[in-house]
Design an enzyme around this catalytic site. Sequence first.
Site, PDB file in Angstrom:
ATOM      1  N   LYS A   1     163.672  37.128  -9.977  1.00 38.30           N
ATOM      2  CA  LYS A   1     164.439  36.402  -8.954  1.00 38.30           C
ATOM      3  C   LYS A   1     163.646  35.356  -8.196  1.00 38.30           C
ATOM      4  CE  LYS A   1     167.458  40.115  -8.942  1.00 38.30           C
ATOM      5  NZ  LYS A   1     166.509  40.736  -9.916  1.00 38.30           N
TER       6      LYS A   1
ATOM      7  N   GLN B   1     163.296  42.892 -12.149  1.00 38.23           N
ATOM      8  CA  GLN B   1     163.525  42.548 -10.753  1.00 38.23           C
ATOM      9  C   GLN B   1     162.675  41.335 -10.346  1.00 38.23           C
ATOM     10  OE1 GLN B   1     164.421  45.599  -7.755  1.00 38.23           O
ATOM     11  NE2 GLN B   1     162.370  45.217  -6.978  1.00 38.23           N
TER      12      GLN B   1
ATOM     13  N   LYS C   1     145.958   2.789   6.118  1.00 32.18           N
ATOM     14  CA  LYS C   1     146.518   3.496   4.972  1.00 32.18           C
ATOM     15  C   LYS C   1     148.034   3.699   5.042  1.00 32.18           C
ATOM     16  CE  LYS C   1     144.693   5.603   2.219  1.00 32.18           C
ATOM     17  NZ  LYS C   1     143.851   6.273   1.323  1.00 32.18           N
TER      18      LYS C   1
ATOM     19  N   SER D   1     147.200   7.783   7.449  1.00 28.17           N
ATOM     20  CA  SER D   1     145.991   8.597   7.482  1.00 28.17           C
ATOM     21  C   SER D   1     145.619   8.851   8.928  1.00 28.17           C
ATOM     22  CB  SER D   1     144.867   7.845   6.773  1.00 28.17           C
ATOM     23  OG  SER D   1     143.599   8.274   7.255  1.00 28.17           O
TER      24      SER D   1
ATOM     25  N   GLU E   1     153.581  11.904  -4.477  1.00 24.24           N
ATOM     26  CA  GLU E   1     152.522  12.864  -4.823  1.00 24.24           C
ATOM     27  C   GLU E   1     153.058  14.288  -4.762  1.00 24.24           C
ATOM     28  OE1 GLU E   1     148.477  10.646  -3.374  1.00 24.24           O
ATOM     29  OE2 GLU E   1     149.892  11.266  -1.860  1.00 24.24           O
TER      30      GLU E   1
ATOM     31  N   HIS F   1     148.910   3.629 -23.250  1.00 22.83           N
ATOM     32  CA  HIS F   1     147.550   4.023 -22.827  1.00 22.83           C
ATOM     33  C   HIS F   1     147.200   3.412 -21.469  1.00 22.83           C
ATOM     34  CE1 HIS F   1     146.733   5.160 -27.101  1.00 22.83           C
ATOM     35  NE2 HIS F   1     147.557   4.142 -27.311  1.00 22.83           N
TER      36      HIS F   1
END
Length: 470
Positions: A328, A325, A286, A280, A293, A159
Site C-alpha cells: 500500500k 500488506q 541566482k 539562493s 530539479e 549525445h
Amino acid sequence: MVTSLKLWGGRFKKEIDPEFARFNASFRVDQRLLREDIEGSLAYAEALAAAKVLTPAEAERIRAGLLRIRERSLKDPAFLESNAEDVHSFVEERLFQSIGRAAFKLHTGRSRNEQVSLDMRLFCRRAILTAQEALINLAEVLIELARKHESVVIPGYTHLQKAQPILFPHYLLAYYEMFKRDFDRLTDCARRVNVSPLGCGAIAGTSYPIDRRRMAHGLGFSHVALNSLDAVSDRDFVAELIFAASLTMVHLSRLAEDLIIYSTSEFAYIILSDAVSTGSSLMPQKKNPDSLELIRGKCPRVLGHLLAILTLLKGLPTSYNKDMQEDKEALFNTVDTVQDTLTIMTIVLRHIDLNLERIAESLKGGYLLATDLADYLVKKGLEFRKAHEVVGQVVLYAVEKNKRLEDLTHDELRSVSNLLGADVLQVLTIEASLAARHLVGGTSRKRVKAMLKRAEKEIAGFKRLAIKKS
Ligand code: ARG
C-alpha cells in the site's frame, strides 16, 4: 479511544504482544481505503440479502450503518482514531458500535483477503482516471506551447551535441507521443484492474449463493475473477500501475533535464518563470530551477516502489500472504507522486518563455547542415559513404579556419570536392533542411503542422472520453 474489536482470537490463549500489534497493524496507512472498503461492503451486504443470508431489515441496518460511517469519517477526524488492526477491522468495529450484533453478519463467507484486493482495485481504478486527467492537461499545455512557437527552429541534439535543425513544436510533440503512450498504458492497465474478486472468500471460493456477477457489475467491474486463489493473491495490477507511473516519471524526468539544460546561461534557450524558481540564500544573482530539479528528483522513489512491489511478490507462496500488506505505501506514494509531478510540470510549461535571439544565434554554429550537404552530394551521384567522408573533410576545414559551414566560399568548398557546385549554398539553409524532411515523423513545417492538428484532435477526443467516464 475505543479498544478495538478483534476479528479473530478464539483459538488464541495469549494476548498479542503490543510491539507486534503495532508492527502488524496497517490502519495508519490503509485508512486511505475507507471509501473503497465501505463501497465494497455495501455491495456485499446487498448480495447477502439477495442470497437470503441477511433479512431485508438486517441488510438495511447494515447499509444505513455503513453510510453513517462514511459520513462521520469525512466530517470528524477524531472518528478515525482507533486501535483497529486495519481498515476492514475498523469498519466492522464502527459498524458494531453503530448497529450492534447485526454487524457481525456482514462478514458471512467473506474474507479480508478478497476485501483488500477489492479495495485496492477500486482505488487503482480511480487513481488511473485522475492520472489520465493530469496527463491530458499536460498534453494540452505542451500543444499550446507548440502552437505559441509554431515557427521556431531549434538545434536538435544527439549525445547533447548539435545534430540537425528541428522545429520546436517537433521537439514538444516528441513528449506528446511519450505521454500519449503513458495514457494508453493506463487504459490497458485498467482492463486488468477491473476484475472483481468479491465472492472468492479467503482462498477457495464461497459456499453462500451470492451472485458474483451482479455484485461485480454493481461496483462497475467488467469481469469477475475466474480463480479464487489467483483473485486473493493477484497484485499484478498494482505492479503494472506502478510500472506505468514509473515510465511517466522517467518521461517527466527527461523533459525536466532538457529544460534545466536549456535554461542555463550557457544555453539560455528558455526562461523559466519566477513562479516556479527559487533563489539562493547566499548568492543574490541566482535563480534556480528547483521545480524541474524536484520533478527529476521525484522519479527515483517511484522506481524504488516498482522494485519493492516486484521483489515483494517474487518469492511469495501461492494465495494470500501478509507480506502483501506492504503494497500500500508503495502504491499510495506512487499515485501521489505522479499526480503531483504531472501538475507541477504542467504549471512549469504553462509559464515558459523562449529566448528567440539566443536560439537563432545557436542555429548558426555547430555544423547543423552537414548532413544536408552530404545529401546534396548524393543527389550529384556520389555514394553516401563517400559523401559523408567529403563533408567530414569540409567540416574539418571549416573547424580549422574557425568558420561556419554556410560562410565557406564556393572556392573553398570546391577545393575539397569539385562536386560541390555553385548551387550548394542554396541547399545550405535551415529552411531547406526542414523542408526536405517531409515524410511521416519528420520535422518539415507542413508535417509538423499536420501533427499538431492531429494532437489537438486527439486531446479533444481524450477529454470527451474522460467526461463520459466520470
Ligand atoms: N491488512 C491486510 C492487507 O493489507 C488485509 C488482509 C489481511 N488478511 C489476513 N488474512 N490477515 O493485506
